[in-house]
Design a protein around this motif. Structure first.
Motif, PDB file in Angstrom:
ATOM      1  N   LYS A  37       0.840  -1.200   0.000  1.00 18.74           N
ATOM      2  CA  LYS A  37       0.000   0.000   0.000  1.00 18.74           C
ATOM      3  C   LYS A  37       0.876   1.252   0.000  1.00 18.74           C
ATOM      4  N   GLN A  38       1.917   1.242   0.795  1.00 17.47           N
ATOM      5  CA  GLN A  38       2.806   2.404   0.863  1.00 17.47           C
ATOM      6  C   GLN A  38       3.561   2.591  -0.445  1.00 17.47           C
ATOM      7  N   GLN A  39       4.002   1.499  -1.066  1.00 23.17           N
ATOM      8  CA  GLN A  39       4.721   1.607  -2.331  1.00 23.17           C
ATOM      9  C   GLN A  39       3.845   2.180  -3.429  1.00 23.17           C
ATOM     10  N   LEU A  40       2.555   1.847  -3.410  1.00 24.44           N
ATOM     11  CA  LEU A  40       1.635   2.368  -4.414  1.00 24.44           C
ATOM     12  C   LEU A  40       1.109   3.751  -4.049  1.00 24.44           C
ATOM     13  N   GLY A  41       1.348   4.196  -2.812  1.00 24.48           N
ATOM     14  CA  GLY A  41       0.886   5.501  -2.370  1.00 24.48           C
ATOM     15  C   GLY A  41      -0.622   5.578  -2.208  1.00 24.48           C
ATOM     16  N   LEU A  42      -1.238   4.478  -1.765  1.00 23.26           N
ATOM     17  CA  LEU A  42      -2.685   4.416  -1.630  1.00 23.26           C
ATOM     18  C   LEU A  42      -3.091   4.603  -0.177  1.00 23.26           C
ATOM     19  N   ASN A  43      -4.258   5.213   0.035  1.00 20.12           N
ATOM     20  CA  ASN A  43      -4.794   5.268   1.388  1.00 20.12           C
ATOM     21  C   ASN A  43      -5.584   3.990   1.646  1.00 20.12           C
ATOM     22  N   GLU A  44      -6.151   3.870   2.861  1.00 21.44           N
ATOM     23  CA  GLU A  44      -6.861   2.641   3.245  1.00 21.44           C
ATOM     24  C   GLU A  44      -8.021   2.323   2.296  1.00 21.44           C
ATOM     25  N   THR A  45      -8.803   3.335   1.978  1.00 19.56           N
ATOM     26  CA  THR A  45      -9.976   3.115   1.132  1.00 19.56           C
ATOM     27  C   THR A  45      -9.573   2.702  -0.274  1.00 19.56           C
ATOM     28  N   GLN A  46      -8.608   3.394  -0.856  1.00 19.26           N
ATOM     29  CA  GLN A  46      -8.170   3.062  -2.208  1.00 19.26           C
ATOM     30  C   GLN A  46      -7.628   1.644  -2.269  1.00 19.26           C
ATOM     31  N   PHE A  47      -6.851   1.268  -1.271  1.00 19.51           N
ATOM     32  CA  PHE A  47      -6.270  -0.063  -1.263  1.00 19.51           C
ATOM     33  C   PHE A  47      -7.341  -1.133  -1.058  1.00 19.51           C
ATOM     34  N   GLY A  48      -8.330  -0.840  -0.198  1.00 20.61           N
ATOM     35  CA  GLY A  48      -9.429  -1.781   0.003  1.00 20.61           C
ATOM     36  C   GLY A  48     -10.215  -2.007  -1.276  1.00 20.61           C
ATOM     37  N   ILE A  49     -10.475  -0.925  -2.009  1.00 23.14           N
ATOM     38  CA  ILE A  49     -11.202  -1.054  -3.278  1.00 23.14           C
ATOM     39  C   ILE A  49     -10.376  -1.847  -4.278  1.00 23.14           C
ATOM     40  N   LEU A  50      -9.089  -1.574  -4.349  1.00 23.00           N
ATOM     41  CA  LEU A  50      -8.218  -2.297  -5.275  1.00 23.00           C
ATOM     42  C   LEU A  50      -8.200  -3.794  -4.964  1.00 23.00           C
ATOM     43  N   ALA A  51      -8.138  -4.142  -3.695  1.00 22.51           N
ATOM     44  CA  ALA A  51      -8.108  -5.556  -3.313  1.00 22.51           C
ATOM     45  C   ALA A  51      -9.459  -6.231  -3.528  1.00 22.51           C
ATOM     46  N   ALA A  52     -10.540  -5.478  -3.368  1.00 23.39           N
ATOM     47  CA  ALA A  52     -11.877  -6.067  -3.454  1.00 23.39           C
ATOM     48  C   ALA A  52     -12.393  -6.203  -4.882  1.00 23.39           C
ATOM     49  N   MET A  53     -11.869  -5.445  -5.812  1.00 19.34           N
ATOM     50  CA  MET A  53     -12.412  -5.436  -7.171  1.00 19.34           C
ATOM     51  C   MET A  53     -12.438  -6.818  -7.836  1.00 19.34           C
ATOM     52  N   PRO A  54     -11.365  -7.597  -7.800  1.00 17.61           N
ATOM     53  CA  PRO A  54     -11.434  -8.917  -8.454  1.00 17.61           C
ATOM     54  C   PRO A  54     -12.479  -9.836  -7.813  1.00 17.61           C
ATOM     55  N   VAL A  55     -12.621  -9.765  -6.502  1.00 13.74           N
ATOM     56  CA  VAL A  55     -13.599 -10.616  -5.827  1.00 13.74           C
ATOM     57  C   VAL A  55     -15.013 -10.144  -6.156  1.00 13.74           C
ATOM     58  N   TRP A  56     -15.212  -8.833  -6.227  1.00 14.60           N
ATOM     59  CA  TRP A  56     -16.532  -8.309  -6.592  1.00 14.60           C
ATOM     60  C   TRP A  56     -16.888  -8.723  -8.023  1.00 14.60           C
ATOM     61  N   ALA A  57     -15.906  -8.716  -8.896  1.00 14.43           N
ATOM     62  CA  ALA A  57     -16.151  -9.157 -10.267  1.00 14.43           C
ATOM     63  C   ALA A  57     -16.569 -10.627 -10.283  1.00 14.43           C
ATOM     64  N   LEU A  58     -15.902 -11.448  -9.493  1.00 16.54           N
ATOM     65  CA  LEU A  58     -16.264 -12.863  -9.407  1.00 16.54           C
ATOM     66  C   LEU A  58     -17.690 -13.018  -8.873  1.00 16.54           C
ATOM     67  N   TYR A  59     -18.030 -12.287  -7.827  1.00 17.92           N
ATOM     68  CA  TYR A  59     -19.389 -12.336  -7.273  1.00 17.92           C
ATOM     69  C   TYR A  59     -20.409 -11.955  -8.339  1.00 17.92           C
ATOM     70  N   SER A  60     -20.125 -10.903  -9.099  1.00 20.67           N
ATOM     71  CA  SER A  60     -21.064 -10.431 -10.120  1.00 20.67           C
ATOM     72  C   SER A  60     -21.261 -11.466 -11.225  1.00 20.67           C
ATOM     73  N   VAL A  61     -20.182 -12.094 -11.638  1.00 13.99           N
ATOM     74  CA  VAL A  61     -20.294 -13.122 -12.673  1.00 13.99           C
ATOM     75  C   VAL A  61     -21.082 -14.323 -12.146  1.00 13.99           C
ATOM     76  N   LEU A  62     -20.866 -14.678 -10.899  1.00 10.18           N
ATOM     77  CA  LEU A  62     -21.594 -15.812 -10.314  1.00 10.18           C
ATOM     78  C   LEU A  62     -23.080 -15.518 -10.151  1.00 10.18           C
ATOM     79  N   LEU A  63     -23.454 -14.236 -10.089  1.00 12.66           N
ATOM     80  CA  LEU A  63     -24.875 -13.903  -9.975  1.00 12.66           C
ATOM     81  C   LEU A  63     -25.676 -14.393 -11.172  1.00 12.66           C
ATOM     82  N   ARG A  64     -25.044 -14.495 -12.313  1.00 12.08           N
ATOM     83  CA  ARG A  64     -25.761 -14.997 -13.503  1.00 12.08           C
ATOM     84  C   ARG A  64     -26.204 -16.438 -13.317  1.00 12.08           C
TER      85      ARG A  64
END
Length: 184
Positions: A37-64
């Protein structure tokens, strides 16, 4: 061929797993991901969104794959009920490590907002959108989150508007528009 109950159970398990893994990834990166997180210069929220995006995409695809007999609100309830003990265990661990905070009225109001609107209402709307237009089209709206976040921060938190906010919103809208046009 698998029975309807088996299909329902597999979709429920996969959706719950994706939802729970999202929180686990955020917690994991909060503990061991600090150098990243420090190397990318992200705050807590930005890093949380970055980490959650692939899992959210998987959840969305599974909704079908969700059977039509399993309404969206039932899915939200079941996923929440299964995820609650997992998050409760994480809270118990945090409670042992961190000092206990006395809840204030603003904190209680914040928790109620997150519980009712940012969780239940948001999941219900998202599940309905994915059911109506599919995960590929609904996924475009995810890119609008930083734009809405910046606008809301300016309105409610006194964030000073900067040029990068404007250019970021323009880039997001242009990307969504290009992807929408190209998809037709």
């Amino acid at each position: 061929m698998a029975s309807r109950k088996t299909k329902q159970l597999s979709v429920l398990i996969m959706s719950t797993t994706a939802f729970t893994v999202c929180f686990m990834i955020c917690m994991m990166f909060a503990v061991i991901g600090i150098p990243i997180k420090q190397q990318l210069g992200l705050n807590e929220t930005q890093f949380g969104i970055l980490a959650a995006m692939p899992v959210w995409a998987l959840y969305s695809v599974l909704l079908r794959r969700r059977p039509p007999e399993l309404p969206g609100m039932q899915l939200v309830f079941i996923v929440s009920a299964i995820g609650l003990p997992i998050l409760g265990g994480a809270y118990a661990i945090e409670w042992q490590v961190m000092p206990v905070a006395v809840p204030s009225w603003p904190a209680i109001a914040g928790v109620l907002y997150v519980a009712l609107f940012a969780s239940v209402a948001a999941f219900a709307c998202w599940n309905a959108a994915v059911a109506m237009v599919g995960p590929n089209v609904a996924g475009f709206s995810i890119h609008l989150l930083p734009a809405f976040g910046a606008i809301l921060a300016m309105l409610f938190l006194g964030e000073r508007p900067e040029w990068f906010h404007l250019w970021g919103v323009i880039a997001i809208l242009a990307g969504v528009a290009l992807a929408s046009i190209r998809g037709r």
